[in-house]
Design a protein around this motif. Structure first.
Motif, PDB file in Angstrom:
ATOM      1  N   ASN A  16       0.810  -1.212   0.000  1.00  0.00           N
ATOM      2  CA  ASN A  16       0.000   0.000   0.000  1.00  0.00           C
ATOM      3  C   ASN A  16       0.842   1.260   0.000  1.00  0.00           C
ATOM      4  O   ASN A  16       0.305   2.351  -0.057  1.00  0.00           O
ATOM      5  CB  ASN A  16      -0.920   0.025   1.228  1.00  0.00           C
ATOM      6  CG  ASN A  16      -2.051  -0.951   1.085  1.00  0.00           C
ATOM      7  OD1 ASN A  16      -2.521  -1.188  -0.012  1.00  0.00           O
ATOM      8  ND2 ASN A  16      -2.486  -1.527   2.181  1.00  0.00           N
ATOM      9  N   GLN A  27      -8.555   6.657   2.240  1.00  0.00           N
ATOM     10  CA  GLN A  27      -9.568   5.612   2.126  1.00  0.00           C
ATOM     11  C   GLN A  27     -10.907   6.246   1.818  1.00  0.00           C
ATOM     12  O   GLN A  27     -11.340   7.156   2.474  1.00  0.00           O
ATOM     13  CB  GLN A  27      -9.651   4.832   3.451  1.00  0.00           C
ATOM     14  CG  GLN A  27     -10.511   3.624   3.386  1.00  0.00           C
ATOM     15  CD  GLN A  27      -9.723   2.404   2.977  1.00  0.00           C
ATOM     16  OE1 GLN A  27      -8.539   2.464   2.772  1.00  0.00           O
ATOM     17  NE2 GLN A  27     -10.396   1.294   2.849  1.00  0.00           N
ATOM     18  N   GLY A  28     -11.561   5.754   0.761  1.00  0.00           N
ATOM     19  CA  GLY A  28     -12.859   6.279   0.390  1.00  0.00           C
ATOM     20  C   GLY A  28     -12.762   7.527  -0.474  1.00  0.00           C
ATOM     21  O   GLY A  28     -13.739   8.012  -0.980  1.00  0.00           O
ATOM     22  N   SER A  36     -12.560   3.387  -9.081  1.00  0.00           N
ATOM     23  CA  SER A  36     -12.592   1.935  -8.962  1.00  0.00           C
ATOM     24  C   SER A  36     -11.491   1.260  -9.778  1.00  0.00           C
ATOM     25  O   SER A  36     -11.311   0.064  -9.685  1.00  0.00           O
ATOM     26  CB  SER A  36     -13.963   1.388  -9.366  1.00  0.00           C
ATOM     27  OG  SER A  36     -14.176   1.603 -10.746  1.00  0.00           O
ATOM     28  N   GLN A  44      -5.489  -3.854  -5.975  1.00  0.00           N
ATOM     29  CA  GLN A  44      -6.646  -3.134  -5.479  1.00  0.00           C
ATOM     30  C   GLN A  44      -7.097  -3.828  -4.196  1.00  0.00           C
ATOM     31  O   GLN A  44      -7.272  -5.040  -4.169  1.00  0.00           O
ATOM     32  CB  GLN A  44      -7.753  -3.151  -6.526  1.00  0.00           C
ATOM     33  CG  GLN A  44      -8.954  -2.338  -6.120  1.00  0.00           C
ATOM     34  CD  GLN A  44      -9.976  -2.231  -7.242  1.00  0.00           C
ATOM     35  OE1 GLN A  44      -9.720  -2.591  -8.377  1.00  0.00           O
ATOM     36  NE2 GLN A  44     -11.150  -1.748  -6.906  1.00  0.00           N
ATOM     37  N   PHE A  45      -7.316  -3.059  -3.142  1.00  0.00           N
ATOM     38  CA  PHE A  45      -7.686  -3.650  -1.865  1.00  0.00           C
ATOM     39  C   PHE A  45      -9.129  -3.386  -1.471  1.00  0.00           C
ATOM     40  O   PHE A  45      -9.614  -3.951  -0.512  1.00  0.00           O
ATOM     41  CB  PHE A  45      -6.727  -3.188  -0.764  1.00  0.00           C
ATOM     42  CG  PHE A  45      -5.353  -3.772  -0.953  1.00  0.00           C
ATOM     43  CD1 PHE A  45      -5.056  -5.043  -0.506  1.00  0.00           C
ATOM     44  CD2 PHE A  45      -4.379  -3.068  -1.638  1.00  0.00           C
ATOM     45  CE1 PHE A  45      -3.810  -5.610  -0.722  1.00  0.00           C
ATOM     46  CE2 PHE A  45      -3.125  -3.623  -1.851  1.00  0.00           C
ATOM     47  CZ  PHE A  45      -2.839  -4.891  -1.391  1.00  0.00           C
ATOM     48  N   ASP A  46      -9.818  -2.537  -2.217  1.00  0.00           N
ATOM     49  CA  ASP A  46     -11.229  -2.265  -1.958  1.00  0.00           C
ATOM     50  C   ASP A  46     -12.036  -2.686  -3.182  1.00  0.00           C
ATOM     51  O   ASP A  46     -11.605  -2.480  -4.314  1.00  0.00           O
ATOM     52  CB  ASP A  46     -11.450  -0.772  -1.695  1.00  0.00           C
ATOM     53  CG  ASP A  46     -10.749  -0.313  -0.428  1.00  0.00           C
ATOM     54  OD1 ASP A  46     -10.844  -1.016   0.595  1.00  0.00           O
ATOM     55  OD2 ASP A  46     -10.101   0.755  -0.466  1.00  0.00           O
ATOM     56  N   ARG A  49     -16.611   0.668  -6.488  1.00  0.00           N
ATOM     57  CA  ARG A  49     -17.861   1.312  -6.073  1.00  0.00           C
ATOM     58  C   ARG A  49     -19.006   0.700  -6.870  1.00  0.00           C
ATOM     59  O   ARG A  49     -18.885   0.472  -8.060  1.00  0.00           O
ATOM     60  CB  ARG A  49     -17.802   2.806  -6.328  1.00  0.00           C
ATOM     61  CG  ARG A  49     -16.880   3.507  -5.379  1.00  0.00           C
ATOM     62  CD  ARG A  49     -16.994   4.980  -5.537  1.00  0.00           C
ATOM     63  NE  ARG A  49     -15.961   5.614  -4.720  1.00  0.00           N
ATOM     64  CZ  ARG A  49     -15.702   6.883  -4.725  1.00  0.00           C
ATOM     65  NH1 ARG A  49     -16.387   7.689  -5.507  1.00  0.00           N
ATOM     66  NH2 ARG A  49     -14.752   7.370  -3.960  1.00  0.00           N
ATOM     67  N   ARG A  53     -22.159  -6.917  -2.252  1.00  0.00           N
ATOM     68  CA  ARG A  53     -21.661  -8.068  -1.495  1.00  0.00           C
ATOM     69  C   ARG A  53     -22.601  -9.257  -1.687  1.00  0.00           C
ATOM     70  O   ARG A  53     -23.819  -9.129  -1.553  1.00  0.00           O
ATOM     71  CB  ARG A  53     -21.559  -7.701  -0.006  1.00  0.00           C
ATOM     72  CG  ARG A  53     -21.089  -8.815   0.911  1.00  0.00           C
ATOM     73  CD  ARG A  53     -19.596  -8.841   1.061  1.00  0.00           C
ATOM     74  NE  ARG A  53     -19.151  -9.969   1.839  1.00  0.00           N
ATOM     75  CZ  ARG A  53     -18.537  -9.876   2.997  1.00  0.00           C
ATOM     76  NH1 ARG A  53     -18.273  -8.704   3.525  1.00  0.00           N
ATOM     77  NH2 ARG A  53     -18.149 -10.960   3.623  1.00  0.00           N
ATOM     78  N   GLU A  71     -14.808 -13.453   1.071  1.00  0.00           N
ATOM     79  CA  GLU A  71     -15.552 -12.230   0.761  1.00  0.00           C
ATOM     80  C   GLU A  71     -15.725 -12.135  -0.759  1.00  0.00           C
ATOM     81  O   GLU A  71     -14.755 -12.125  -1.493  1.00  0.00           O
ATOM     82  CB  GLU A  71     -14.744 -11.047   1.290  1.00  0.00           C
ATOM     83  CG  GLU A  71     -15.368  -9.713   1.176  1.00  0.00           C
ATOM     84  CD  GLU A  71     -14.451  -8.640   1.763  1.00  0.00           C
ATOM     85  OE1 GLU A  71     -14.529  -7.515   1.260  1.00  0.00           O
ATOM     86  OE2 GLU A  71     -13.652  -8.908   2.691  1.00  0.00           O
ATOM     87  N   TYR A  73     -18.074 -10.223  -4.026  1.00  0.00           N
ATOM     88  CA  TYR A  73     -18.982  -9.181  -4.492  1.00  0.00           C
ATOM     89  C   TYR A  73     -19.358  -9.485  -5.931  1.00  0.00           C
ATOM     90  O   TYR A  73     -18.609 -10.143  -6.649  1.00  0.00           O
ATOM     91  CB  TYR A  73     -18.303  -7.804  -4.459  1.00  0.00           C
ATOM     92  CG  TYR A  73     -17.890  -7.359  -3.089  1.00  0.00           C
ATOM     93  CD1 TYR A  73     -18.688  -6.491  -2.348  1.00  0.00           C
ATOM     94  CD2 TYR A  73     -16.698  -7.800  -2.524  1.00  0.00           C
ATOM     95  CE1 TYR A  73     -18.310  -6.086  -1.075  1.00  0.00           C
ATOM     96  CE2 TYR A  73     -16.313  -7.401  -1.254  1.00  0.00           C
ATOM     97  CZ  TYR A  73     -17.122  -6.539  -0.539  1.00  0.00           C
ATOM     98  OH  TYR A  73     -16.753  -6.142   0.714  1.00  0.00           O
ATOM     99  N   ARG A  84     -12.177 -11.515  -2.673  1.00  0.00           N
ATOM    100  CA  ARG A  84     -11.041 -11.212  -1.794  1.00  0.00           C
ATOM    101  C   ARG A  84     -10.125 -12.423  -1.848  1.00  0.00           C
ATOM    102  O   ARG A  84     -10.526 -13.540  -1.546  1.00  0.00           O
ATOM    103  CB  ARG A  84     -11.533 -10.965  -0.370  1.00  0.00           C
ATOM    104  CG  ARG A  84     -10.458 -10.675   0.635  1.00  0.00           C
ATOM    105  CD  ARG A  84      -9.932  -9.278   0.625  1.00  0.00           C
ATOM    106  NE  ARG A  84     -10.963  -8.261   0.779  1.00  0.00           N
ATOM    107  CZ  ARG A  84     -10.748  -6.985   0.503  1.00  0.00           C
ATOM    108  NH1 ARG A  84      -9.573  -6.576   0.080  1.00  0.00           N
ATOM    109  NH2 ARG A  84     -11.713  -6.104   0.653  1.00  0.00           N
TER     110      ARG A  84
END
Length: 150
Positions: A16, A27-28, A36, A44-46, A49, A53, A71, A73, A84
């Motif tokens: 990171n 973050q965010g 994205s 990419q860790f997130d 958008r 889930r 995890e 999505y 994940r």
């Protein structure tokens, strides 16, 4: 001993850390107009958008080690799974939909092998990876399995 303590005192996850001369958004936040999409070569860790889930009761991670993340999505109208994964050192996470039926989608998770003679860190990372589907996920169950490094 002091050298070891100094070496261990730095950031625990260099994946990171920004490259020299670059900046990262909080973050965010957004570093560009397309938040994205990660910068080239950066994990990419997130999840993107808008990704939704997949409920835990539709994710079967029983074939994974106990500590492996489970995890998942769905994105792009359900035609892409964002999973994940786990990678470490010089390895990079891989994922592939190896079976797609009306009831389930089986995703095989693996990572690349480190090249011999290359120095690698001993860190463990959990990036998200994209896996394309032949049809939208809908109500199918996602079965996660793990293969040895490739």
């Amino acid at each position: 001993m002091l050298t070891m303590a100094a070496a261990c005192g730095g950031p625990t996850n260099m994946a990171n850390a920004p490259a020299s001369g670059s900046e990262t958004a909080p973050q965010g936040g957004s570093a560009s107009s397309s938040p994205s999409v990660p910068p080239p070569g950066k994990p990419q860790f997130d999840p993107p958008r808008g990704a939704v889930r997949v409920p835990d009761n539709r994710v079967d991670g029983t074939a994974l080690p106990k500590t492996f993340p489970k995890e998942v999505y769905s994105d792009n109208g359900g035609t892409v799974l964002v999973v994940r994964a786990e990678e470490g050192g010089c390895g990079h996470a891989l994922g592939e939909a190896v079976e797609q039926t009306a009831q389930k989608v089986v995703v095989d998770l693996s990572e690349t092998k480190a090249q011999t003679g290359q120095m690698c860190t001993m860190d463990l990372r959990h990036p998200v990876i994209s896996v394309a589907l032949g049809a939208p996920l809908g109500q199918r169950t996602v079965v996660l399995k793990q293969s040895p490094p490739r």
